[in-house]
Design a protein around this motif. Structure first.
Motif, PDB file in Angstrom:
ATOM      1  N   THR A 200     -38.628  -4.071-140.188  1.00 42.48           N
ATOM      2  CA  THR A 200     -38.157  -3.554-141.483  1.00 42.48           C
ATOM      3  C   THR A 200     -37.235  -4.540-142.188  1.00 42.48           C
ATOM      4  OG1 THR A 200     -37.317  -1.582-142.615  1.00 42.48           O
ATOM      5  CG2 THR A 200     -36.173  -2.225-140.628  1.00 42.48           C
ATOM      6  N   CYS A 201     -36.528  -5.351-141.412  1.00 40.57           N
ATOM      7  CA  CYS A 201     -35.570  -6.292-142.022  1.00 40.57           C
ATOM      8  C   CYS A 201     -36.265  -7.451-142.711  1.00 40.57           C
ATOM      9  CB  CYS A 201     -34.598  -6.799-140.969  1.00 40.57           C
ATOM     10  SG  CYS A 201     -33.528  -5.494-140.338  1.00 40.57           S
ATOM     11  N   PHE A 202     -37.350  -7.969-142.111  1.00 40.04           N
ATOM     12  CA  PHE A 202     -37.994  -9.124-142.766  1.00 40.04           C
ATOM     13  C   PHE A 202     -39.121  -8.700-143.703  1.00 40.04           C
ATOM     14  CE2 PHE A 202     -40.599  -9.114-138.820  1.00 40.04           C
ATOM     15  CZ  PHE A 202     -41.876  -9.374-139.295  1.00 40.04           C
ATOM     16  N   GLY A 210     -35.082  -6.288-151.793  1.00 38.66           N
ATOM     17  CA  GLY A 210     -34.536  -7.507-152.387  1.00 38.66           C
ATOM     18  C   GLY A 210     -33.174  -7.933-151.871  1.00 38.66           C
ATOM     19  N   ARG A 211     -32.682  -7.279-150.830  1.00 35.01           N
ATOM     20  CA  ARG A 211     -31.331  -7.628-150.358  1.00 35.01           C
ATOM     21  C   ARG A 211     -31.328  -8.778-149.354  1.00 35.01           C
ATOM     22  NH1 ARG A 211     -30.819  -2.175-149.686  1.00 35.01           N
ATOM     23  NH2 ARG A 211     -30.570  -2.436-147.443  1.00 35.01           N
ATOM     24  N   PHE A 212     -32.437  -8.988-148.648  1.00 37.52           N
ATOM     25  CA  PHE A 212     -32.570 -10.096-147.697  1.00 37.52           C
ATOM     26  C   PHE A 212     -33.579 -11.097-148.270  1.00 37.52           C
ATOM     27  CE2 PHE A 212     -31.499  -7.964-143.292  1.00 37.52           C
ATOM     28  CZ  PHE A 212     -30.199  -7.730-143.716  1.00 37.52           C
ATOM     29  N   GLU A 255     -37.431  -4.669-131.575  1.00 41.30           N
ATOM     30  CA  GLU A 255     -37.601  -3.789-132.735  1.00 41.30           C
ATOM     31  C   GLU A 255     -36.407  -2.862-132.899  1.00 41.30           C
ATOM     32  OE1 GLU A 255     -38.882  -3.645-135.328  1.00 41.30           O
ATOM     33  OE2 GLU A 255     -39.910  -1.810-135.892  1.00 41.30           O
ATOM     34  N   ASN A 256     -35.925  -2.765-134.145  1.00 39.41           N
ATOM     35  CA  ASN A 256     -34.836  -1.805-134.397  1.00 39.41           C
ATOM     36  C   ASN A 256     -35.437  -0.482-134.857  1.00 39.41           C
ATOM     37  OD1 ASN A 256     -35.581  -2.996-136.877  1.00 39.41           O
ATOM     38  ND2 ASN A 256     -33.642  -2.426-137.829  1.00 39.41           N
ATOM     39  N   ALA A 257     -36.094   0.167-133.939  1.00 37.77           N
ATOM     40  CA  ALA A 257     -36.656   1.483-134.230  1.00 37.77           C
ATOM     41  C   ALA A 257     -35.537   2.418-134.696  1.00 37.77           C
ATOM     42  CB  ALA A 257     -37.308   2.032-132.968  1.00 37.77           C
ATOM     43  N   ILE A 327     -30.504  -1.663-130.593  1.00 37.84           N
ATOM     44  CA  ILE A 327     -29.947  -0.336-130.840  1.00 37.84           C
ATOM     45  C   ILE A 327     -28.487  -0.428-131.254  1.00 37.84           C
ATOM     46  CG2 ILE A 327     -29.381   1.880-129.783  1.00 37.84           C
ATOM     47  CD1 ILE A 327     -31.979   1.855-128.413  1.00 37.84           C
ATOM     48  N   TYR A 328     -28.192   0.143-132.404  1.00 34.80           N
ATOM     49  CA  TYR A 328     -26.838   0.087-132.951  1.00 34.80           C
ATOM     50  C   TYR A 328     -26.278   1.444-133.341  1.00 34.80           C
ATOM     51  CZ  TYR A 328     -27.280  -4.998-133.249  1.00 34.80           C
ATOM     52  OH  TYR A 328     -27.423  -6.325-132.930  1.00 34.80           O
ATOM     53  N   THR A 329     -27.142   2.278-133.933  1.00 36.87           N
ATOM     54  CA  THR A 329     -26.593   3.427-134.660  1.00 36.87           C
ATOM     55  C   THR A 329     -27.583   4.597-134.671  1.00 36.87           C
ATOM     56  OG1 THR A 329     -25.241   3.785-136.653  1.00 36.87           O
ATOM     57  CG2 THR A 329     -27.386   2.759-136.984  1.00 36.87           C
ATOM     58  N   THR A 385     -32.717  -5.241-126.362  1.00 37.08           N
ATOM     59  CA  THR A 385     -32.702  -6.638-126.781  1.00 37.08           C
ATOM     60  C   THR A 385     -31.507  -6.962-127.675  1.00 37.08           C
ATOM     61  OG1 THR A 385     -34.512  -5.877-128.212  1.00 37.08           O
ATOM     62  CG2 THR A 385     -35.080  -7.382-126.445  1.00 37.08           C
ATOM     63  N   GLU A 386     -30.856  -5.918-128.230  1.00 31.42           N
ATOM     64  CA  GLU A 386     -29.565  -6.102-128.917  1.00 31.42           C
ATOM     65  C   GLU A 386     -28.788  -4.793-128.842  1.00 31.42           C
ATOM     66  OE1 GLU A 386     -29.635  -7.469-133.014  1.00 31.42           O
ATOM     67  OE2 GLU A 386     -31.206  -8.945-132.575  1.00 31.42           O
ATOM     68  N   ASN A 387     -27.480  -4.942-128.661  1.00 33.50           N
ATOM     69  CA  ASN A 387     -26.534  -3.840-128.868  1.00 33.50           C
ATOM     70  C   ASN A 387     -25.166  -4.489-128.942  1.00 33.50           C
ATOM     71  OD1 ASN A 387     -24.614  -1.684-126.908  1.00 33.50           O
ATOM     72  ND2 ASN A 387     -25.526  -0.941-128.795  1.00 33.50           N
ATOM     73  N   PHE A 439     -23.331 -16.304-138.271  1.00 34.12           N
ATOM     74  CA  PHE A 439     -23.717 -16.043-139.659  1.00 34.12           C
ATOM     75  C   PHE A 439     -24.398 -14.692-139.736  1.00 34.12           C
ATOM     76  CE2 PHE A 439     -26.993 -16.307-143.043  1.00 34.12           C
ATOM     77  CZ  PHE A 439     -26.163 -16.449-144.129  1.00 34.12           C
ATOM     78  N   GLU A 440     -23.668 -13.701-140.255  1.00 32.36           N
ATOM     79  CA  GLU A 440     -24.165 -12.325-140.262  1.00 32.36           C
ATOM     80  C   GLU A 440     -24.944 -12.063-141.569  1.00 32.36           C
ATOM     81  OE1 GLU A 440     -24.843 -10.045-138.291  1.00 32.36           O
ATOM     82  OE2 GLU A 440     -24.781  -8.187-139.414  1.00 32.36           O
ATOM     83  N   TRP A 441     -25.957 -12.892-141.808  1.00 36.05           N
ATOM     84  CA  TRP A 441     -26.883 -12.716-142.927  1.00 36.05           C
ATOM     85  C   TRP A 441     -26.123 -12.503-144.242  1.00 36.05           C
ATOM     86  CZ3 TRP A 441     -30.993 -14.749-140.977  1.00 36.05           C
ATOM     87  CH2 TRP A 441     -31.311 -14.556-139.640  1.00 36.05           C
TER      88      TRP A 441
HETATM   89  C1  GBH Z   1     -29.598  -6.916-136.099  1.00 32.98           C
HETATM   90  O1  GBH Z   1     -29.947  -6.099-137.170  1.00 32.98           O
HETATM   91  C2  GBH Z   1     -30.168  -8.303-136.271  1.00 32.98           C
HETATM   92  O2  GBH Z   1     -31.284  -8.495-135.420  1.00 32.98           O
HETATM   93  C3  GBH Z   1     -29.164  -9.389-136.035  1.00 32.98           C
HETATM   94  O3  GBH Z   1     -29.688 -10.602-136.517  1.00 32.98           O
HETATM   95  C4  GBH Z   1     -27.861  -9.004-136.697  1.00 32.98           C
HETATM   96  O4  GBH Z   1     -26.926 -10.042-136.683  1.00 32.98           O
HETATM   97  C5  GBH Z   1     -27.334  -7.816-135.968  1.00 32.98           C
HETATM   98  O5  GBH Z   1     -28.248  -6.764-135.957  1.00 32.98           O
HETATM   99  C6  GBH Z   1     -26.037  -7.252-136.555  1.00 32.98           C
HETATM  100  O6  GBH Z   1     -26.254  -6.809-137.845  1.00 32.98           O
HETATM  101  O7  GBH Z   1     -27.075  -4.244-146.006  1.00 32.98           O
HETATM  102  O8  GBH Z   1     -26.572  -1.904-145.968  1.00 32.98           O
HETATM  103  O9  GBH Z   1     -28.851  -2.627-146.175  1.00 32.98           O
HETATM  104  C7  GBH Z   1     -29.435  -4.770-137.084  1.00 32.98           C
HETATM  105  C8  GBH Z   1     -30.070  -3.855-138.089  1.00 32.98           C
HETATM  106  C9  GBH Z   1     -30.640  -3.691-140.356  1.00 32.98           C
HETATM  107  C10 GBH Z   1     -28.351  -3.665-139.756  1.00 32.98           C
HETATM  108  C11 GBH Z   1     -30.259  -4.053-141.775  1.00 32.98           C
HETATM  109  C12 GBH Z   1     -27.965  -4.011-141.169  1.00 32.98           C
HETATM  110  C13 GBH Z   1     -28.631  -3.862-143.452  1.00 32.98           C
HETATM  111  C14 GBH Z   1     -27.664  -2.828-143.940  1.00 32.98           C
HETATM  112  N1  GBH Z   1     -29.661  -4.191-139.435  1.00 32.98           N
HETATM  113  N2  GBH Z   1     -28.965  -3.514-142.089  1.00 32.98           N
HETATM  114  S1  GBH Z   1     -27.525  -2.931-145.647  1.00 32.98           S
END
Ligand code: GBH
Length: 480
Positions: A200-202, A210-212, A255-257, A327-329, A385-387, A439-441
């Protein structure tokens, strides 16, 4: 471990730390602090994760070609403070230091990504040998330190030169060629590959919202086609990796399901959360795992549904050796009599979050993320794969970073992950995001996710309290 071997471990760890010039206090385990009931299965893999564009820098070094994130981050107004990945953590030059940090932690494994345009500066055709050499040096340094590399082929940094980017089907084939080449070059020493990171991010965030990068706002039908190309690239990538490997390899993705947590743990809400998992992940994970687009998704999208060619779904549905979940949230799900059978509960304004606005804290999401995916599709193995999390880290006058909030976040998530392993879900490993601040995008360097603090003026790395904590978890294979 016996107490004696624990003491010896402490000495070895301290000696390793002294060698590398990074000082972490000596690990000591007294009898009164013997691990409690939250031990992970024997052989569980502990690691850290990073991504190429977020840590490497060296954007033009060694013949690297530009990616869409180079172009996007250099476009005024796109990232916080106009920050770019030009230098980042300079891991392009400092990778040996990063491997020392990993070794000090005692991790068994490291999830890294390869910058496609470092290897193929134009995305296809001409190979850049210096780029290939760089990754061979990184991988060999990891292996020499007893750390198993898990390699992601695509973590958003698409070569700028590919015409049309993910709008073009040709990009899927370019990705498969790139995957084949990397596999031929690396499968003698790398045995675990992830195709893509977070569809979903890419796709959606880059091409619809349009944010990324590349910052497009395509209409729905075209955006759905971009999604299709994302999962098709993954599928062709899986086939290319298997066809070109020198020996046995394990292939998956990261995948960030959307994670669906039942509001209350009763049968009706648990069922609703499982239904919601399948529905909310329809265009990506659900389609991959089932080898076809869910009927409800196709109906919902109508004339905007993706155009599929013969062979596409077979590639997309390729069997996976593992599913990697970032998995984050959480989303909180409630059973409902509406047609889809569930509702996503609205969050109250007071719901707590970490330093990133989106990072709502719900540690049980890691348990439910694993459980829903396993109950629906029974993959042979799962990795986290991430948390991890962002925190507003401050360096004290003594030079310490006392990130107890990050430790709180991580400790609670691992406690919930323990619940999944205790219930026999096949979770094989955990990669903490991230080894380093990076670099947090679009948030540039304003959000810190590392367990090592990076002073971006000097590139000095300093272990935070969370690094010391994680090292203890790893040493004991138990949440502590
Ligand atoms: C992951 O994305 C990425 O794989 C990693 O590169 C990144 O550094 C890490 O998490 C921490 O963010 O701008 O309000 O639309 C996590 C899932 C999906 C979270 C996109 C941020 C954008 C929020 N991300 N989301 S917003």
């Amino acid at each position: 471990m016996t107490n004696i071997s624990r003491r010896q471990f402490g000495k070895v760890a301290a000696a390793t730390a002294a060698l590398s010039g990074v000082s972490l206090p000596e690990l000591s385990f007294s009898q009164s602090s013997t691990p409690g009931g939250l031990a992970f299965p024997r052989g569980f893999l502990w690691g850290c994760a990073t991504a190429a564009y977020q840590i490497e820098g060296g954007a033009t070094a060694g013949g690297r070609g530009p990616s869409i994130w180079d172009v996007f981050s250099h476009t005024p107004g796109k990232t916080y403070n106009g920050d770019t990945g030009d230098v980042a953590d300079d891991s392009y030059h400092l990778y040996k230091e990063d491997v020392r940090l990993l070794r000090n932690l005692g991790v068994q494994t490291y999830r890294m990504s390869i910058s496609w345009s470092r290897v193929f500066p134009e995305g296809k055709g001409r190979i850049n040998p210096a780029g290939v050499d760089y990754y061979k040096r990184v991988v060999d340094e990891l292996l020499a330190n007893g750390i198993t590399p898990y390699v992601t082929l695509f973590h958003w940094d698409l070569p700028q030169a590919l015409p049309g980017g993910w709008q073009s089907r040709d990009t899927c084939h370019a990705f498969a060629d790139y995957a084949a080449y990397i596999t031929r070059q690396f499968s003698d020493r790398v045995h675990h590959f992830m195709t893509t990171n977070e569809f979903t991010c890419f796709t959606d965030i880059g091409y619809r919202d349009g944010r990324f990068a590349p910052g497009l706002r395509l209409p729905n039908g075209q955006a759905n086609q971009v999604r299709h190309h994302g999962i098709l690239a993954h599928g062709l990538g899986v086939q290319a990796i298997r066809a070109n490997a020198h020996g046995p390899v394990q292939v998956g993705l990261a995948e960030n399901a959307s994670v669906c947590v039942p509001v209350i743990e009763t049968a009706e809400h648990i069922d609703a959360a499982r239904r919601a998992t399948r529905d909310l992940n329809a265009p990506f994970l659900t389609t991959l795992m089932e080898g076809k687009y869910p009927e409800s998704y196709l109906q919902r999208e109508g004339a905007d549904a993706p155009r599929v060619q013969p062979g596409d779904m077979q590639a997309i549905g390729s069997r996976l050796d593992f599913v990697g979940l970032n998995i984050y949230t959480p989303n909180y799900i409630r059973a409902s009599n509406n047609p889809q059978g569930y509702t996503v509960e609205k969050r109250q304004a007071s719901f707590p979050h970490m330093a990133s606005d989106w990072l709502y804290i719900g540690p049980e999401c890691i348990y439910w993320g694993v459980r829903n995916v396993c109950d629906l599709w029974h993959p042979p193995a799962i990795y986290i794969t991430e948390n991890g999390c962002s925190a507003d880290d401050v360096v004290t006058p003594e030079g310490r970073i006392e990130d107890t909030d990050r430790v709180m976040y991580l400790r609670n998530h691992l406690t919930q992950l323990h619940r999944a392993t205790a219930e026999q879900y096949p979770v094989k490993g955990y990669f903490l995001w991230s080894l380093l601040d990076n670099f947090e995008w679009v948030d540039g360097y304003s959000k810190r996710f590392g367990i090592h603090y990076v002073d971006f003026a000097t590139e000095k790395r300093t272990p935070k309290l969370s690094a010391e904590w994680y090292r203890t978890v790893i040493a004991r294979n138990s949440v502590v």
